[in-house]
Design a protein around this motif. Structure first.
Motif, PDB file in Angstrom:
ATOM      1  N   ILE A 303       0.919  -1.251   0.048  1.00  0.00           N
ATOM      2  CA  ILE A 303      -0.142   0.094   0.098  1.00  0.00           C
ATOM      3  C   ILE A 303       0.767   1.065  -0.119  1.00  0.00           C
ATOM      4  O   ILE A 303       1.751   1.522   1.018  1.00  0.00           O
ATOM      5  N   ILE A 317      -7.612   0.318   0.233  1.00  0.00           N
ATOM      6  CA  ILE A 317      -7.181  -0.347  -0.912  1.00  0.00           C
ATOM      7  C   ILE A 317      -7.285   0.666  -2.061  1.00  0.00           C
ATOM      8  O   ILE A 317      -8.488   1.166  -2.368  1.00  0.00           O
ATOM      9  N   THR A 321      -2.689  -0.674  -4.983  1.00  0.00           N
ATOM     10  CA  THR A 321      -2.321  -1.462  -4.102  1.00  0.00           C
ATOM     11  C   THR A 321      -2.187  -2.946  -4.744  1.00  0.00           C
ATOM     12  O   THR A 321      -2.870  -3.288  -5.438  1.00  0.00           O
TER      13      THR A 321
END
Length: 561
Positions: A303, A317, A321
């Motif tokens: 991330i 997300i 990601t």
């Protein structure tokens, strides 16, 4: 890691290290002998009783020429002769110490790299490896494969040796260099000597016709030439890197899985990139309900360029990601479909390939021939496959190539600075484009992610993993992955629970499964007690897994497909 820790870890000291140890033990024995003789002489010849510690002090002062002791003068001629002999021997010891230890240690004068090598057997000889040698050598050490690196760059050889690597200075086209590297006991030779690969292979074959030779080349068209010359295997890391980037780009347009690793029957691990506009975009991991919707488990996630093992449940997300997930094949395919945007193919699903060298051509062949995805190519030099001629590190050229509306940009240029600038410019032109980048320096990977890249692969890491797989058949979630998986013995943690093991806290690796008596357990209880005969399946970055193997002094076991 310093030289001493590497020597201890391999359990074999170099000749120079042994010489220093022998010297120190000999010096201690000499001082002890002098102390006993002096103490006896003071008692018998001089008639003066004193403690052994007083005699030790006098001997030390005399040999180091810092003084001649508070016991002078001496009446006995034998004691005076002994003191003169002790003074002269002290001067000799001082010169020897300066020549053997002090000068090489602090000035590097007259360094004999051969003397630093430990005895070698069943090792690998690496010739002229110029793809960040430390990455490959760390990979070999991690796998427990002994090696000797031959470099024609004396400064590089000295630097690597000073850092604790087994490196010597010499020419791979000279038989004496291979003899010094103990080729008669070697298991394989790796050559990455560019145009001198053929010369190196012929030199090796003249010494050891039976040794395995692995050749690396940046020109895949030379494979048949190198094999005809005598190479057993020919690896083209740049071509493989181009294929990996293209496969990653193709996976953004389909749910087809690439680079999955089978941990056990019905259990696989892979990476899945999240696309902009998908059902997962903008959703926290906690609210994504990935397990409930697909049956797949989220092991970790990249991330914003940072690997989280395990990921923060509240982490959002985003389109950059990359999820590290486990589950059966169907579950992973369903998750791959969920990570794609729901829309028909259009201009936004075209690919721009920036740079048509070895990497770019390999990527283009996968995109057009294997996946039938529209692609626009850009290169500074005109050619039959080039659509736009110009510098990719230019906004106008990127606009002409259609980056503003493209779905994916593959940055395949060889210069890292150009690749970073291209990434930043492309991100400013199209915030939604997926940017996959090739880097020549493994240390530049983090920079590329910070510049806006969604996925990055480095030539040194690809090369090292290809060599490791060729030598050992090692499985690590594919050569093009940013994550590594290994099965390791659990002896260091016997009797402890997973929570008490400190594996994640000390190394950054996560245990995703445990094998006991041939049975694999995936959903692990933190309070589960680890048995000595268990096998743990760990996951982490290359650096984290190397740290695990070093900290706990264990060797990885091959994963079974």
């Amino acid at each position: 890691m310093d030289l001493l820790s590497r020597s201890i870890r391999t359990g074999d000291l170099s000749r120079r290290s042994r010489l220093i140890i022998y010297y120190l033990f000999g010096l201690a024995a000499l001082v002890l002998t002098y102390t006993v003789i002096y103490n006896t002489g003071m008692s018998v010849l001089e008639g003066r009783e004193q403690s052994i510690f007083r005699s030790f002090q006098t001997v030390t002062e005399t040999m180091t020429t810092t003084g001649y002791g508070a016991d002078s003068p001496w009446e006995s001629p034998w004691m005076n002769l002994f003191m003169v002999f002790m003074q002269l021997s002290g001067i000799g010891v001082g010169f020897f110490t300066l020549r053997v230890i002090i000068i090489p240690l602090f000035t590097g004068a007259e360094i004999d790299l051969d003397r630093r090598l430990s005895p070698k057997r069943d090792h690998v000889i690496v010739c002229e490896y110029d793809r960040d040698s430390a990455v490959l050598l760390d990979e070999l050490e991690q796998l427990g494969i002994d090696y000797v690196l031959i470099s024609s760059d004396e400064e590089e050889a000295i630097d690597l040796s000073d850092e604790g690597y087994s490196a010597i200075y010499g020419s791979p086209q000279d038989t004496s260099a291979f003899e010094r590297a103990s080729i008669t006991n070697a298991r394989a030779v790796i050559t990455d000597a560019g145009e001198a690969n053929v010369d190196t292979i012929l030199t090796v074959r003249s010494i050891r016709p039976d040794v395995e030779i692995i050749a690396l080349t940046d020109d895949s068209s030379l494979q048949d030439v190198l094999e005809t010359t005598g190479a057993d295997s020919v690896l083209s890391p740049r071509a493989v890197l181009g294929h990996r980037l293209a496969q990653k780009a193709a996976s953004l347009f389909s749910s087809e899985l690439h680079d999955t690793v089978g941990i056990a029957e019905g259990l696989e691990v892979t990476e899945i990139s999240v696309r902009r506009g998908s059902a997962l975009d903008g959703v926290s991991i906690r609210n994504s309900r990935i397990r409930e919707r697909t049956g797949a488990n989220v092991v970790g996630a990249w991330i914003d360029g940072e690997l989280q093992l395990p990921p923060d449940p509240d982490a959002v997300i985003g389109p950059n990601t990359v999820l590290l997930v486990s589950g059966n094949h169907d579950a992973l395919e369903e998750l791959g479909e969920t990570a794609r945007p729901v829309r028909s193919r259009g201009r936004e699903e075209e690919v721009v390939v920036a740079g048509l060298g070895e990497v770019g051509h390999a990527a283009l062949s996968v995109i057009e021939d294997e996946n039938d995805i529209p692609a626009t190519t850009v290169d500074v030099t005109d050619g039959p496959d080039v659509d736009v001629v110009g510098d990719v590190a230019s906004r106008d050229v990127l606009r002409e190539a259609g980056v503003e509306s493209a779905g994916v940009l593959l940055v395949c240029v060889p210069d890292d600075s150009t690749a970073l600038l291209t990434t930043v410019l492309a991100r400013s032109l199209n915030p939604d484009v997926e940017i996959l980048v090739r880097m020549s320096d493994s240390d530049a990977t983090t920079k590329a992610l910070r510049a806006g890249a969604d996925y990055v692969l480095s030539v040194p890491r690809i090369s090292a993993r290809m060599v490791a797989r060729e030598l050992r058949g090692e499985e690590v979630l594919g050569a093009g992955s940013q994550i590594r998986i290994d099965r390791v013995p659990a002896e260091p943690f016997a009797g402890k629970t997973l929570a008490q093991s400190g594996i994640y806290e000390r190394t950054g690796c996560r245990v995703i499964a445990a094998e006991h008596g041939g049975e694999l357990t995936v959903s692990l209880d933190p309070d589960r007690t680890i048995a000595a005969d268990d096998r743990l399946v760990i996951v982490g970055t290359d650096e984290a897994v190397q740290r695990f193997l070093s900290v706990f002094d264990v060797s990885p076991r091959p994963l079974e497909k």
